[in-house]
Design a protein around this motif. Sequence first.
Motif, PDB file in Angstrom:
ATOM      1  N   TYR A   1       0.840  -1.190   0.000  1.00 36.23           N
ATOM      2  CA  TYR A   1       0.000   0.000   0.000  1.00 36.23           C
ATOM      3  C   TYR A   1       0.875   1.240   0.000  1.00 36.23           C
ATOM      4  CZ  TYR A   1      -4.633   1.683   0.156  1.00 36.23           C
ATOM      5  OH  TYR A   1      -5.831   2.215  -0.205  1.00 36.23           O
ATOM      6  N   SER A   2       0.613   2.164  -0.862  1.00 36.11           N
ATOM      7  CA  SER A   2       1.423   3.370  -0.963  1.00 36.11           C
ATOM      8  C   SER A   2       0.545   4.606  -0.861  1.00 36.11           C
ATOM      9  CB  SER A   2       2.161   3.390  -2.295  1.00 36.11           C
ATOM     10  OG  SER A   2       2.832   4.612  -2.466  1.00 36.11           O
ATOM     11  N   LEU A   3       1.060   5.625  -0.209  1.00 37.42           N
ATOM     12  CA  LEU A   3       0.361   6.895  -0.127  1.00 37.42           C
ATOM     13  C   LEU A   3       0.891   7.884  -1.167  1.00 37.42           C
ATOM     14  CD1 LEU A   3       0.244   7.306   3.740  1.00 37.42           C
ATOM     15  CD2 LEU A   3      -1.575   6.548   2.225  1.00 37.42           C
ATOM     16  N   PHE A   4       1.782   7.442  -2.039  1.00 37.16           N
ATOM     17  CA  PHE A   4       2.436   8.335  -2.986  1.00 37.16           C
ATOM     18  C   PHE A   4       2.178   7.922  -4.430  1.00 37.16           C
ATOM     19  CE2 PHE A   4       4.961   8.433   0.868  1.00 37.16           C
ATOM     20  CZ  PHE A   4       4.894   9.776   1.158  1.00 37.16           C
ATOM     21  N   LEU A   5       1.088   8.352  -5.005  1.00 37.45           N
ATOM     22  CA  LEU A   5       0.793   8.198  -6.425  1.00 37.45           C
ATOM     23  C   LEU A   5       1.072   6.810  -6.978  1.00 37.45           C
ATOM     24  CD1 LEU A   5       2.301  11.583  -7.654  1.00 37.45           C
ATOM     25  CD2 LEU A   5      -0.076  11.106  -7.122  1.00 37.45           C
ATOM     26  N   ASN A   6       1.126   5.855  -6.150  1.00 42.46           N
ATOM     27  CA  ASN A   6       1.274   4.449  -6.506  1.00 42.46           C
ATOM     28  C   ASN A   6       2.637   4.088  -7.093  1.00 42.46           C
ATOM     29  OD1 ASN A   6      -0.050   2.054  -6.087  1.00 42.46           O
ATOM     30  ND2 ASN A   6      -0.832   1.949  -8.155  1.00 42.46           N
ATOM     31  N   LYS A   7       3.557   5.040  -7.268  1.00 40.31           N
ATOM     32  CA  LYS A   7       4.868   4.712  -7.823  1.00 40.31           C
ATOM     33  C   LYS A   7       5.656   3.806  -6.883  1.00 40.31           C
ATOM     34  CE  LYS A   7       5.261   8.845 -10.613  1.00 40.31           C
ATOM     35  NZ  LYS A   7       5.990  10.094 -10.846  1.00 40.31           N
ATOM     36  N   LYS A   8       5.583   4.083  -5.594  1.00 37.08           N
ATOM     37  CA  LYS A   8       6.289   3.264  -4.613  1.00 37.08           C
ATOM     38  C   LYS A   8       5.709   1.846  -4.605  1.00 37.08           C
ATOM     39  CE  LYS A   8       7.430   3.318   0.314  1.00 37.08           C
ATOM     40  NZ  LYS A   8       7.214   4.060   1.553  1.00 37.08           N
ATOM     41  N   ALA A   9       4.409   1.741  -4.678  1.00 33.42           N
ATOM     42  CA  ALA A   9       3.760   0.431  -4.667  1.00 33.42           C
ATOM     43  C   ALA A   9       4.102  -0.367  -5.917  1.00 33.42           C
ATOM     44  CB  ALA A   9       2.247   0.589  -4.540  1.00 33.42           C
ATOM     45  N   LEU A  10       4.100   0.280  -7.064  1.00 37.78           N
ATOM     46  CA  LEU A  10       4.429  -0.425  -8.301  1.00 37.78           C
ATOM     47  C   LEU A  10       5.879  -0.877  -8.319  1.00 37.78           C
ATOM     48  CD1 LEU A  10       2.464   1.723 -10.909  1.00 37.78           C
ATOM     49  CD2 LEU A  10       1.874  -0.536 -10.015  1.00 37.78           C
ATOM     50  N   SER A  11       6.764  -0.066  -7.777  1.00 33.76           N
ATOM     51  CA  SER A  11       8.171  -0.439  -7.683  1.00 33.76           C
ATOM     52  C   SER A  11       8.344  -1.647  -6.754  1.00 33.76           C
ATOM     53  CB  SER A  11       8.979   0.749  -7.169  1.00 33.76           C
ATOM     54  OG  SER A  11      10.317   0.386  -6.984  1.00 33.76           O
TER      55      SER A  11
ATOM     56  N   ASP B   1      -4.110 -12.271   4.377  1.00 36.19           N
ATOM     57  CA  ASP B   1      -3.555 -13.070   5.460  1.00 36.19           C
ATOM     58  C   ASP B   1      -2.458 -12.312   6.190  1.00 36.19           C
ATOM     59  OD1 ASP B   1      -3.749 -15.572   3.053  1.00 36.19           O
ATOM     60  OD2 ASP B   1      -5.078 -15.436   4.789  1.00 36.19           O
ATOM     61  N   ILE B   2      -1.731 -11.479   5.453  1.00 33.50           N
ATOM     62  CA  ILE B   2      -0.649 -10.686   6.034  1.00 33.50           C
ATOM     63  C   ILE B   2      -0.547  -9.380   5.252  1.00 33.50           C
ATOM     64  CG2 ILE B   2       1.144 -11.774   4.617  1.00 33.50           C
ATOM     65  CD1 ILE B   2       3.004 -11.512   7.099  1.00 33.50           C
ATOM     66  N   VAL B   3      -0.248  -8.302   5.963  1.00 33.98           N
ATOM     67  CA  VAL B   3      -0.090  -6.986   5.347  1.00 33.98           C
ATOM     68  C   VAL B   3       1.323  -6.507   5.647  1.00 33.98           C
ATOM     69  CG1 VAL B   3      -0.831  -4.573   5.379  1.00 33.98           C
ATOM     70  CG2 VAL B   3      -2.525  -6.403   5.528  1.00 33.98           C
ATOM     71  N   LEU B   4       2.054  -6.156   4.594  1.00 30.63           N
ATOM     72  CA  LEU B   4       3.393  -5.603   4.732  1.00 30.63           C
ATOM     73  C   LEU B   4       3.286  -4.094   4.622  1.00 30.63           C
ATOM     74  CD1 LEU B   4       5.238  -8.035   2.309  1.00 30.63           C
ATOM     75  CD2 LEU B   4       4.889  -8.283   4.770  1.00 30.63           C
ATOM     76  N   ASP B   5       3.573  -3.403   5.694  1.00 30.29           N
ATOM     77  CA  ASP B   5       3.452  -1.947   5.729  1.00 30.29           C
ATOM     78  C   ASP B   5       4.803  -1.316   5.445  1.00 30.29           C
ATOM     79  OD1 ASP B   5       2.989   0.713   6.200  1.00 30.29           O
ATOM     80  OD2 ASP B   5       2.668   0.486   8.342  1.00 30.29           O
ATOM     81  N   ALA B   6       4.929  -0.677   4.280  1.00 24.82           N
ATOM     82  CA  ALA B   6       6.166   0.010   3.915  1.00 24.82           C
ATOM     83  C   ALA B   6       5.962   1.520   3.902  1.00 24.82           C
ATOM     84  CB  ALA B   6       6.646  -0.482   2.550  1.00 24.82           C
ATOM     85  N   SER B   7       4.955   1.998   4.609  1.00 22.92           N
ATOM     86  CA  SER B   7       4.677   3.435   4.630  1.00 22.92           C
ATOM     87  C   SER B   7       5.803   4.169   5.349  1.00 22.92           C
ATOM     88  CB  SER B   7       3.331   3.719   5.298  1.00 22.92           C
ATOM     89  OG  SER B   7       3.327   3.272   6.628  1.00 22.92           O
ATOM     90  N   ASP B   8       5.916   5.454   5.032  1.00 26.08           N
ATOM     91  CA  ASP B   8       7.001   6.215   5.631  1.00 26.08           C
ATOM     92  C   ASP B   8       6.488   7.385   6.470  1.00 26.08           C
ATOM     93  OD1 ASP B   8       6.081   7.776   3.607  1.00 26.08           O
ATOM     94  OD2 ASP B   8       8.001   8.048   2.606  1.00 26.08           O
ATOM     95  N   ASN B   9       5.265   7.233   6.999  1.00 22.98           N
ATOM     96  CA  ASN B   9       4.773   8.264   7.921  1.00 22.98           C
ATOM     97  C   ASN B   9       3.976   7.602   9.035  1.00 22.98           C
ATOM     98  OD1 ASN B   9       1.738   8.580   7.447  1.00 22.98           O
ATOM     99  ND2 ASN B   9       2.515   8.703   5.354  1.00 22.98           N
ATOM    100  N   ALA B  10       3.976   8.247  10.176  1.00 23.36           N
ATOM    101  CA  ALA B  10       3.369   7.673  11.379  1.00 23.36           C
ATOM    102  C   ALA B  10       1.867   7.472  11.243  1.00 23.36           C
ATOM    103  CB  ALA B  10       3.680   8.547  12.589  1.00 23.36           C
ATOM    104  N   VAL B  11       1.168   8.392  10.610  1.00 22.09           N
ATOM    105  CA  VAL B  11      -0.287   8.272  10.478  1.00 22.09           C
ATOM    106  C   VAL B  11      -0.658   6.994   9.724  1.00 22.09           C
ATOM    107  CG1 VAL B  11      -2.357   9.330   9.509  1.00 22.09           C
ATOM    108  CG2 VAL B  11      -0.647  10.756  10.634  1.00 22.09           C
ATOM    109  N   ALA B  12      -0.015   6.763   8.603  1.00 21.13           N
ATOM    110  CA  ALA B  12      -0.299   5.555   7.811  1.00 21.13           C
ATOM    111  C   ALA B  12       0.078   4.297   8.580  1.00 21.13           C
ATOM    112  CB  ALA B  12       0.442   5.613   6.484  1.00 21.13           C
ATOM    113  N   ARG B  13       1.193   4.349   9.283  1.00 19.13           N
ATOM    114  CA  ARG B  13       1.653   3.189  10.049  1.00 19.13           C
ATOM    115  C   ARG B  13       0.659   2.816  11.140  1.00 19.13           C
ATOM    116  NH1 ARG B  13       6.686   4.507   9.382  1.00 19.13           N
ATOM    117  NH2 ARG B  13       6.671   6.097  10.977  1.00 19.13           N
ATOM    118  N   TYR B  14       0.179   3.830  11.900  1.00 18.90           N
ATOM    119  CA  TYR B  14      -0.790   3.563  12.962  1.00 18.90           C
ATOM    120  C   TYR B  14      -2.128   3.104  12.392  1.00 18.90           C
ATOM    121  CZ  TYR B  14       2.311   5.472  16.489  1.00 18.90           C
ATOM    122  OH  TYR B  14       3.373   5.678  17.336  1.00 18.90           O
ATOM    123  N   LEU B  15      -2.556   3.684  11.299  1.00 15.76           N
ATOM    124  CA  LEU B  15      -3.810   3.276  10.663  1.00 15.76           C
ATOM    125  C   LEU B  15      -3.731   1.824  10.201  1.00 15.76           C
ATOM    126  CD1 LEU B  15      -6.628   3.854   9.531  1.00 15.76           C
ATOM    127  CD2 LEU B  15      -5.521   4.848   7.513  1.00 15.76           C
TER     128      LEU B  15
END
Length: 86
Positions: A12-22, A56-70
């Motif tokens: 899951y990416s909060l940045f225009l999906n470029k991070k997620a696609l990469s 079954d499992i979620v890998l959180d690669a977010s780089d901000n606290a709000v997204a991480r806590y959510l």
Amino acid sequence: NSKLGIKKVTIYSLFLNKKALSAKSAILDFNPHINVKTYEENLTIHNAADIIKEYDIVLDASDNAVARYLTNDACILQKVRGVVNV
């Protein structure tokens, strides 16, 4: 399925999906036999539970606290294993 029994992986990416696609490309280069799904919309309090309950499992690669806590809160509420800051 891997030895861990992981059936689906979500990035899951909060940045225009470029991070997620990469990330998707890198994961599929490593193991082309897994299912990786990306999302174009942001993760919010309104959609987090519905999205996360599918996995079954979620890998959180977010780089901000709000997204991480959510992500963490939604994983706990949906009883889904979450791996933070991969």
